[in-house]
Design a protein around this motif. Structure first.
Motif, PDB file in Angstrom:
ATOM      1  N   CYS A 232      -3.199  14.225 -42.260  1.00  0.00           N
ATOM      2  CA  CYS A 232      -2.072  14.743 -43.048  1.00  0.00           C
ATOM      3  C   CYS A 232      -1.260  13.619 -43.693  1.00  0.00           C
ATOM      4  O   CYS A 232      -0.845  13.732 -44.850  1.00  0.00           O
ATOM      5  CB  CYS A 232      -1.173  15.615 -42.177  1.00  0.00           C
ATOM      6  SG  CYS A 232      -1.895  17.226 -41.786  1.00  0.00           S
ATOM      7  N   THR A 233      -1.024  12.552 -42.946  1.00  0.00           N
ATOM      8  CA  THR A 233      -0.247  11.428 -43.482  1.00  0.00           C
ATOM      9  C   THR A 233      -0.940  10.821 -44.692  1.00  0.00           C
ATOM     10  O   THR A 233      -0.330  10.618 -45.751  1.00  0.00           O
ATOM     11  CB  THR A 233      -0.049  10.346 -42.402  1.00  0.00           C
ATOM     12  OG1 THR A 233       0.596  10.932 -41.276  1.00  0.00           O
ATOM     13  CG2 THR A 233       0.790   9.196 -42.930  1.00  0.00           C
ATOM     14  N   ASN A 272       5.139  15.341 -37.845  1.00  0.00           N
ATOM     15  CA  ASN A 272       4.736  14.146 -38.572  1.00  0.00           C
ATOM     16  C   ASN A 272       5.941  13.506 -39.272  1.00  0.00           C
ATOM     17  O   ASN A 272       6.349  13.949 -40.348  1.00  0.00           O
ATOM     18  CB  ASN A 272       3.651  14.500 -39.600  1.00  0.00           C
ATOM     19  CG  ASN A 272       2.958  13.289 -40.168  1.00  0.00           C
ATOM     20  OD1 ASN A 272       3.574  12.270 -40.431  1.00  0.00           O
ATOM     21  ND2 ASN A 272       1.653  13.393 -40.364  1.00  0.00           N
ATOM     22  N   SER A 274       6.138  10.615 -40.706  1.00  0.00           N
ATOM     23  CA  SER A 274       5.767   9.903 -41.940  1.00  0.00           C
ATOM     24  C   SER A 274       5.838  10.826 -43.151  1.00  0.00           C
ATOM     25  O   SER A 274       6.378  10.454 -44.201  1.00  0.00           O
ATOM     26  CB  SER A 274       4.351   9.329 -41.819  1.00  0.00           C
ATOM     27  OG  SER A 274       4.296   8.364 -40.795  1.00  0.00           O
ATOM     28  N   THR A 275       5.292  12.026 -43.013  1.00  0.00           N
ATOM     29  CA  THR A 275       5.312  12.969 -44.143  1.00  0.00           C
ATOM     30  C   THR A 275       6.727  13.502 -44.366  1.00  0.00           C
ATOM     31  O   THR A 275       7.126  13.763 -45.501  1.00  0.00           O
ATOM     32  CB  THR A 275       4.341  14.138 -43.917  1.00  0.00           C
ATOM     33  OG1 THR A 275       4.638  14.772 -42.659  1.00  0.00           O
ATOM     34  CG2 THR A 275       2.903  13.649 -43.890  1.00  0.00           C
TER      35      THR A 275
END
Length: 562
Positions: A232-233, A272, A274-275
């Motif tokens: 995902c990232t 997450n 990061s996202t």
């Protein structure tokens, strides 16, 4: 032989993966699509007489059904797949060669384009044999397919998307973990997400086939994310996050693709940081607030639109887990929007409550708590505390969720508010002869009874397990704890926290009322202290040890004076 005949002819190619809103009798348009694109090229090609080319292509299209019937009987094995991939590579190379050699003469390369389209359709059969996926990688077919995503003819690119969607179908991937791993590794190595995003950028969703191409592209991403959540990232950073936000805020009527975009966005943001950070940097908080503002005075028109609304709320809640996004939420007047939604009593009210909870919890929510009081949010939240809306009561489980979010917001305010704002909050509990304290104690005994009942059942099961000689492992302990949470343990802990906080407020009226009702109902200070100690043990999960220790000490100090 005119272009219209090319456009009207449609060979039977079997069923395509349909979107939910497609009709059951919707035939496959693949060969027609390629013919459509080539026909457009022919109409533009006035440099030479291409009637012979048109006739040849039409005859080829009419032969397609016969060829497909012949191929149905062929067995699918390693040898046939290798042969298929070799044919695909040859046709892809031939088409590329002729396009480079005759860029302004479509008649010279159109036949190779149809041949290429045909072999891509034939390759769908490989999706039935995931244990042979390694051949796609070993024979370089994955690299070639990814290259075709930028093909000048968007219909070829869409055909490749359709194939990749079928190859990455999550059920198919789980049939052969080894084959799936090899395929996904190869796709990621080839920057598949970046290429898919670039392709979506040029598609015109006003054209049904191209809208289907976007939908199937999102399906590929969903399949890969479900099979390997860690990507995902990387996917978000390859332009997907930016494209999703752009598509969600596009001023076009609601459709299946917008719903799917909201779903993919929620998936990317789940667990997450990061996202979440990337979305904040791309002004995604403002995009989400703008899209949700539509629902402050109007309910979603359909079940699908309601699902999209919930996806956007879930995405916003995920984002607020990151401290930096809480500041963006505050600056974007998210608190004011959620407060309005609570007052308007539309479908969005339940989710708005959840967003407020996420935005105000913990020390990072301090600024939001102070602003909430400044915008007269206490006038909105306390009526919801005093009486659970009737629609909630009918829903059962939603009833508990509603009370949990309301209690959590009040507990966060008690934890974070200082000076004048804290005084305004505490004064609410003294209004109308401490009616809010009465409600607090009513909820306390309601949830205490439910948790004690669950504890009794769990103890009985543990006793039976010991008698049978079974070992109580960590998995079982976790399951028992989840059952206690389901019974309302966390709500009970919040209620006890509020009780202890107002008793330590220095307002003797509140402390006396709490202890008076405890005594009248046969309650116990000892039980409250036990619940709070358990709460303190679990507080600060995911936070720094320093925060955890200081918060535990603060709670223990409050208990000393309770």
């Amino acid at each position: 032989m005119d272009v219209g005949e090319l456009l009207n002819y449609q060979p039977d190619r079997g069923a395509k993966r349909l979107r939910d809103d497609d009709d059951d009798d919707d035939d496959d348009h693949r060969s027609k699509k390629v013919g459509r694109e080539l026909a457009r090229c022919l109409e533009r090609d006035d440099g030479e007489d291409s009637s012979g080319d048109r006739k040849r292509i039409l005859e080829k299209l009419m032969d397609d059904d016969e060829d497909a019937d012949d191929q149905e009987g062929e067995p699918v094995d390693e040898s046939s797949v290798k042969k298929m991939i070799l044919t695909f590579e040859k046709r892809s190379y031939k088409n590329q060669e002729l396009r480079i050699k005759f860029p302004d003469t479509p008649g010279r390369f159109m036949e190779t384009e149809l041949d290429l389209n045909d072999i891509i359709q034939e390759m769908h059969v490989i999706a039935t044999m995931p244990d042979l996926y390694h051949l796609l990688v070993e024979l370089n077919a994955v690299h070639s397919l990814l290259g075709l995503l930028s093909h000048d003819n968007t219909d070829i690119a869409i055909a490749v998307v359709d194939l990749l969607q079928e190859l990455t179908d999550i059920d198919t991937l789980h049939e052969s973990e080894e084959g799936a791993e090899v395929l996904i590794d190869s796709l990621l190595e080839g920057q598949v997400v970046a290429l898919l995003v670039q392709n979506m950028e040029r598609l015109d969703e006003q054209v049904k086939e191209e809208a289907d191409g976007v939908y199937n592209t999102l399906a590929i991403i969903e399949n890969m994310a479900e099979f390997r959540p860690g990507l995902c990232t990387e996917a978000a950073q390859q332009g997907l996050m930016q494209w999703l936000l752009k598509r969600i805020k596009a001023k076009i009527p609601f459709d299946a693709n917008k719903l799917y975009c909201s779903e993919i966005l929620a998936i990317l943001l789940q667990n997450n940081d990061s996202t979440r950070e990337l979305l904040g940097e791309l002004d995604g908080i403002d995009v989400l607030l703008q899209q949700l503002s539509v629902f402050k005075r109007h309910n979603p028109a359909t079940a699908e639109e309601q699902e999209m609304m919930e996806n956007l709320f879930d995405a916003l809640c995920s984002c607020l887990m990151l401290a930096a996004n809480r500041d963006r939420f505050l600056r974007g007047e998210g608190l004011q929007l959620m407060n309005l939604m609570l007052r308007e009593k539309k479908m969005s009210r339940t989710s708005a409550l959840k967003v407020l909870d996420h935005g105000m919890i913990g020390p990072e929510g301090s600024d939001n708590c102070h602003k909430f009081v400044d915008i007269l949010g206490l006038r909105t939240i306390f009526p919801l505390f005093m009486k659970t809306p009737k629609k909630m009561k009918k829903a059962g489980r939603v009833d508990k969720e509603h009370e949990e979010h309301v209690c959590s917001i009040i507990a966060s305010c008690l934890r974070n508010l200082k000076a004048q704002q804290r005084t305004r909050l505490l004064s609410k509990f003294t209004e109308n002869d401490c009616e809010k304290v009465d409600r607090l104690m009513e909820l306390h005994f309601k949830y205490l009874e439910a948790v004690q009942l669950a504890d009794k059942r769990i103890e009985g099961e543990k006793h039976d397990m010991v008698k049978r000689g079974e070992i109580l492992d960590d998995v079982m302990e976790d399951e028992f704890y989840l059952r206690r949470l389901d019974a309302g343990l966390f709500v009970l802990q919040l209620l006890c926290y509020i009780m202890v906080e107002i008793s330590n407020s220095g307002i003797s009226q509140l402390q006396q009322r709490v202890h008076q009702i405890l005594n009248l109902r046969g309650g116990s200070v000892k039980v409250v202290r036990h619940i709070m100690r358990e709460y303190a043990e679990n507080i600060g999960d995911g936070k720094s040890e320093e925060f955890k220790e200081s918060e535990q000490k603060r709670i223990m100090d409050l208990l000393e004076n309770f």
